[in-house]
Every structure is written in structure tokens, then in C-alpha cells.
Design an enzyme around this catalytic site. Structure first.
Site, PDB file in Angstrom:
ATOM      1  CB  SER A  68      37.597 -33.627  66.357  1.00  0.00           C
ATOM      2  OG  SER A  68      38.167 -34.860  65.931  1.00  0.00           O
ATOM      3  CG  HIS A  73      47.969 -40.265  76.630  1.00  0.00           C
ATOM      4  ND1 HIS A  73      47.111 -41.325  76.816  1.00  0.00           N
ATOM      5  CD2 HIS A  73      47.800 -39.857  75.357  1.00  0.00           C
ATOM      6  CE1 HIS A  73      46.454 -41.549  75.690  1.00  0.00           C
ATOM      7  NE2 HIS A  73      46.850 -40.677  74.793  1.00  0.00           N
ATOM      8  CB  CYS A  88      36.070 -31.443  62.133  1.00  0.00           C
ATOM      9  SG  CYS A  88      36.604 -33.138  62.349  1.00  0.00           S
TER      10      CYS A  88
END
Length: 128
Positions: A68, A73, A88
């Protein structure tokens, strides 16, 4: 589509400034952490934001995984970081690898405070 989605909001990061400011350096560290966790990177994008009146520009580092994604950030003017790790669990349970990746990133940023969330996504039964 069943999987584990981990998020963390980091405050008071005491890491070296390079991890908050340098897209290339942070990107390399993210890819190395992905490998160390036993996950498979299949793509990446690292972006440096320009400085503003609020301070130096932050960084976004995204690593697309076969399992995935990882997204980071940074807000250097606030010594803050947000982390997002989603795996996943189709074909195998990658939850422990996701937790290991999150722990490695927490160690990198050395936050004074962390708010963590874990969400089990999807349903193991087909058609649900």
C-alpha cells in the site's frame, strides 16, 4: 481490502533538522526504513516546499508500497510531523511490518509527544 492503517502526529521533534527540511535525505531514509521493515517499495515521490513567512519549507515524502503506502509530512517551523502507514493484508498479514516501519520513523524524528491511531480497514469476508 482488509488491512491496517496507522497514523501518528508528532510534536516537538528533536531530530536533526535535515529530516524535516531535506526532501532527498528524508526520502532515502523512508525507503531504507521500508526495506528494513520487510516491505516492498514500488514507487516514490519526494517534494520540498518553499520557505514562507512562517519559516522554512517542509517536506512530503511518499513511498508507494506493493502492500500500500507510506506518507510523511513535515512542518519544520513547528517541529511537527505526520505519518501515515497503510498495508493491505491481502495474501499475507503485513501488520507487524507496518508497526515496525512506524516505530523506525518515530525513532528517526525523536518526538517529545506522539498521538497514534490504528484502524483495521475492510472486512475479511468477501462481499461485506
Amino acid at each position: 481490502m482488509q488491512g491496517l492503517h496507522l497514523t501518528a502526529d508528532l510534536h516537538g521533534c528533536r531530530c536533526a533538522p535535515v529530516w524535516l527540511l531535506d526532501a532527498a535525505a528524508l526520502g532515502q531514509a523512508c525507503v531504507a526504513a521500508v526495506h528494513a521493515a520487510g516491505l516492498q517499495p514500488v514507487g516514490q515521490l519526494f517534494h520540498q516546499f518553499p520557505a514562507s513567512q512562517h519559516g522554512p519549507g517542509g517536506v512530503t515524502a511518499t513511498v508507494l508500497l506493493a502492500e500500500s503506502h507510506l506518507c510523511v509530512h513535515t512542518w519544520p517551523e513547528r517541529a511537527a510531523v505526520t505519518l501515515d502507514v497503510y498495508v493491505c493484508n491481502f495474501g499475507a498479514d503485513h501488520s507487524d511490518k507496518a508497526r515496525g516501519l512506524m516505530d523506525a520513523l518515530l525513532a528517526l524524528f525523536q518526538p517529545a509527544a506522539v498521538h497514534r491511531n490504528a484502524l483495521m480497514r475492510g472486512n475479511a469476508e468477501a462481499g461485506s
